[in-house]
Design a protein around this motif. Structure first.
Motif, short mmCIF file in Angstrom:
data_model
loop_
_atom_site.label_atom_id
_atom_site.label_comp_id
_atom_site.label_asym_id
_atom_site.label_seq_id
_atom_site.Cartn_x
_atom_site.Cartn_y
_atom_site.Cartn_z
N PRO A 64 0.74 -1.31 -0.41
CA PRO A 64 -0.30 -0.36 -0.12
C PRO A 64 0.52 1.11 0.21
CG PRO A 64 0.16 -0.81 2.24
CD PRO A 64 0.49 -1.84 0.97
N GLY A 65 1.87 1.34 0.39
CA GLY A 65 2.79 2.66 -0.09
C GLY A 65 3.73 2.71 1.21
N TYR A 66 2.97 2.63 1.76
CA TYR A 66 3.21 3.70 3.68
C TYR A 66 4.57 3.85 3.86
CZ TYR A 66 -2.39 2.96 4.10
OH TYR A 66 -3.24 3.13 4.22
N LEU A 67 4.99 2.73 3.68
CA LEU A 67 7.09 3.19 3.56
C LEU A 67 7.21 4.06 3.14
CD1 LEU A 67 9.20 2.74 5.41
CD2 LEU A 67 9.98 1.27 3.56
N GLY A 68 7.26 4.12 2.03
CA GLY A 68 7.24 5.07 0.85
C GLY A 68 6.88 6.56 0.67
N LEU A 69 5.89 6.87 1.43
CA LEU A 69 4.99 7.66 1.43
C LEU A 69 5.20 8.69 3.50
CD1 LEU A 69 1.42 6.85 0.45
CD2 LEU A 69 3.00 8.32 -0.94
N GLU A 70 5.60 7.88 4.24
CA GLU A 70 6.39 8.14 5.37
C GLU A 70 7.54 8.85 5.66
OE1 GLU A 70 4.21 8.32 8.49
OE2 GLU A 70 2.49 8.36 7.05
N TRP A 71 8.42 8.07 4.40
CA TRP A 71 9.62 8.85 4.46
C TRP A 71 9.63 10.40 4.03
CZ3 TRP A 71 12.32 10.35 -0.83
CH2 TRP A 71 13.23 9.85 -0.42
N LEU A 72 8.49 10.51 2.66
CA LEU A 72 8.71 11.48 1.95
C LEU A 72 7.91 12.69 3.03
CD1 LEU A 72 6.84 10.33 -1.60
CD2 LEU A 72 8.99 11.38 -1.05
N LYS A 73 7.71 12.20 4.16
CA LYS A 73 6.49 13.18 4.48
C LYS A 73 7.51 13.78 5.73
CE LYS A 73 2.77 12.43 7.34
NZ LYS A 73 2.39 11.90 7.97
N MET A 74 8.76 12.62 6.34
CA MET A 74 9.55 13.19 6.86
C MET A 74 10.96 13.68 6.73
SD MET A 74 11.44 10.54 9.69
CE MET A 74 9.97 10.00 10.80
N VAL A 75 11.50 13.93 5.44
CA VAL A 75 12.56 14.66 4.31
C VAL A 75 11.87 15.84 3.54
CG1 VAL A 75 13.54 12.20 4.21
CG2 VAL A 75 12.26 12.73 2.71
N GLY A 76 10.94 16.20 4.23
CA GLY A 76 10.04 17.41 3.55
C GLY A 76 10.58 16.70 2.03
N ARG A 77 9.31 15.43 1.44
CA ARG A 77 9.47 15.87 0.25
C ARG A 77 10.89 15.82 -1.02
NH1 ARG A 77 3.56 17.91 -1.32
NH2 ARG A 77 2.59 17.54 1.40
N LYS A 78 11.80 15.66 -0.33
CA LYS A 78 12.89 16.09 -1.12
C LYS A 78 13.12 14.36 -1.70
CE LYS A 78 15.91 17.43 2.73
NZ LYS A 78 16.94 17.29 3.34
N GLY A 79 12.27 14.40 -2.60
CA GLY A 79 13.08 13.24 -3.58
C GLY A 79 11.92 12.75 -3.69
N HIS A 80 11.70 11.38 -4.96
CA HIS A 80 10.64 10.50 -5.69
C HIS A 80 11.08 9.38 -5.31
CE1 HIS A 80 8.46 8.83 -9.00
NE2 HIS A 80 7.27 9.98 -9.12
N VAL A 81 9.60 9.18 -4.79
CA VAL A 81 9.28 7.34 -4.81
C VAL A 81 8.74 6.60 -6.05
CG1 VAL A 81 8.14 5.29 -3.55
CG2 VAL A 81 9.65 7.69 -2.40
N THR A 82 9.47 5.25 -6.71
CA THR A 82 8.98 4.35 -7.72
C THR A 82 8.60 3.69 -7.23
OG1 THR A 82 10.02 6.04 -9.92
CG2 THR A 82 9.57 3.58 -9.77
N GLY A 83 7.36 3.03 -6.71
CA GLY A 83 7.16 2.10 -6.65
C GLY A 83 6.57 0.97 -6.57
N LEU A 84 7.00 -0.61 -7.28
CA LEU A 84 7.12 -1.89 -8.01
C LEU A 84 6.61 -2.60 -7.29
CD1 LEU A 84 7.72 -2.79 -10.48
CD2 LEU A 84 9.80 -4.04 -9.72
N ASP A 85 5.18 -3.03 -7.47
CA ASP A 85 5.12 -4.44 -6.95
C ASP A 85 3.68 -5.58 -8.10
OD1 ASP A 85 3.79 -5.01 -3.39
OD2 ASP A 85 2.21 -6.20 -5.19
N ILE A 86 3.86 -7.08 -7.68
CA ILE A 86 4.35 -7.73 -8.79
C ILE A 86 2.06 -7.42 -8.70
CG2 ILE A 86 3.20 -9.76 -6.90
CD1 ILE A 86 5.02 -11.03 -9.51
N ALA A 87 1.49 -6.92 -7.57
CA ALA A 87 0.00 -7.17 -7.72
C ALA A 87 -0.65 -6.09 -8.42
CB ALA A 87 -0.55 -7.56 -5.73
#
Length: 236
Positions: A64-87
């Motif tokens: 559901p992407g929560y780790l990457g989303l929470e990371w973006l929040k904590m670092v002040g959106r200083k990045g971009h997350v690409t998520g890959l899932d088989i489902a």
């Protein structure tokens, strides 16, 4: 404390992810609850302590992407997350969650197999993963793919459950997740690895300078891709 499963053989769970709309929605509710309790905070802090603080990030098996989303929040959106899932259903859930966070412009989610990632060599500054290692049918091949897509000097941080949880830890989790997800949780625990198993696995891995550390209810494999192909051996 008495360990529950450290001496029991690993029981593989699935190599096809959390498939189906119902399973995806239930898993999302469980992970959302984990987030709401603040139990993802230490995982995000771990990423930051490991040097994952900005840049193009690949999240393998993001669910559901929560780790990457929470990371973006904590670092002040200083990045971009690409998520890959088989489902595909899980990808849809992650996209919906990114909109809820207001981070759809900072995230991209797509269906794909970690055994053959649809990315060019050295596409990402860092690679992270949370809760999917035990589902990888051929983890050594996934580790090779992780190494391939990281740029020299980039970090990797793979976090997953550990099988040798003690009875108190098992009871804590069972009390804090929905009744209809408890069977799935135990299945994931039985499919996860112990520290010794990961040490043995990574002794022949391409991941350079890998270390394994205990975190609450889990293990973390982390390290940095060398700038040189002639780097030192793994440090487990």
């Amino acid at each position: 404390m008495t360990q529950l499963m450290s001496n029991e053989s690993r029981v593989p769970e699935t190599d096809n992810g959390q498939q189906g709309e119902y399973i995806a929605e239930q898993y999302n509710l469980m992970q959302r609850d984990i987030r709401d309790h603040g139990w993802l905070n230490d995982k995000v802090e771990l990423l930051i302590n490991e040097g994952v603080v900005s840049g193009e990030i690949l999240e393998v098996g993001m669910g559901p992407g929560y780790l990457g989303l929470e990371w973006l929040k904590m670092v002040g959106r200083k990045g971009h997350v690409t998520g890959l899932d088989i489902a595909a259903d899980m990808v849809n859930v992650a996209r919906r969650n990114s909109v809820e966070y207001g981070l759809e412009a900072s995230t991209t989610y797509q269906v794909g197999d970690a055994l053959k990632m649809p990315f060019e060599d050295e596409s990402f500054n860092h690679v992270i993963s949370y809760g999917s290692l035990h589902e990888w049918n051929m983890p050594m091949e996934v580790f090779k793919e992780i190494d391939r897509v990281i740029r020299p000097g980039g970090r990797y941080c793979v976090i997953d459950l550990r099988r040798d949880l003690d009875r108190q830890e098992i009871s804590f989790m069972r009390m804090n997740i929905a009744t209809d997800m408890r069977k799935g949780f135990m299945s994931s625990v039985k499919a996860s690895y112990t520290r010794d198993e990961l040490i043995k696995m990574l002794s022949g891995s391409v991941l350079e300078g890998a270390k394994i550390q205990n975190v609450p209810l889990a293990l973390c494999v982390s390290g940095q891709k060398s700038h040189s192909k002639n780097s030192s051996k793994n440090k487990l």
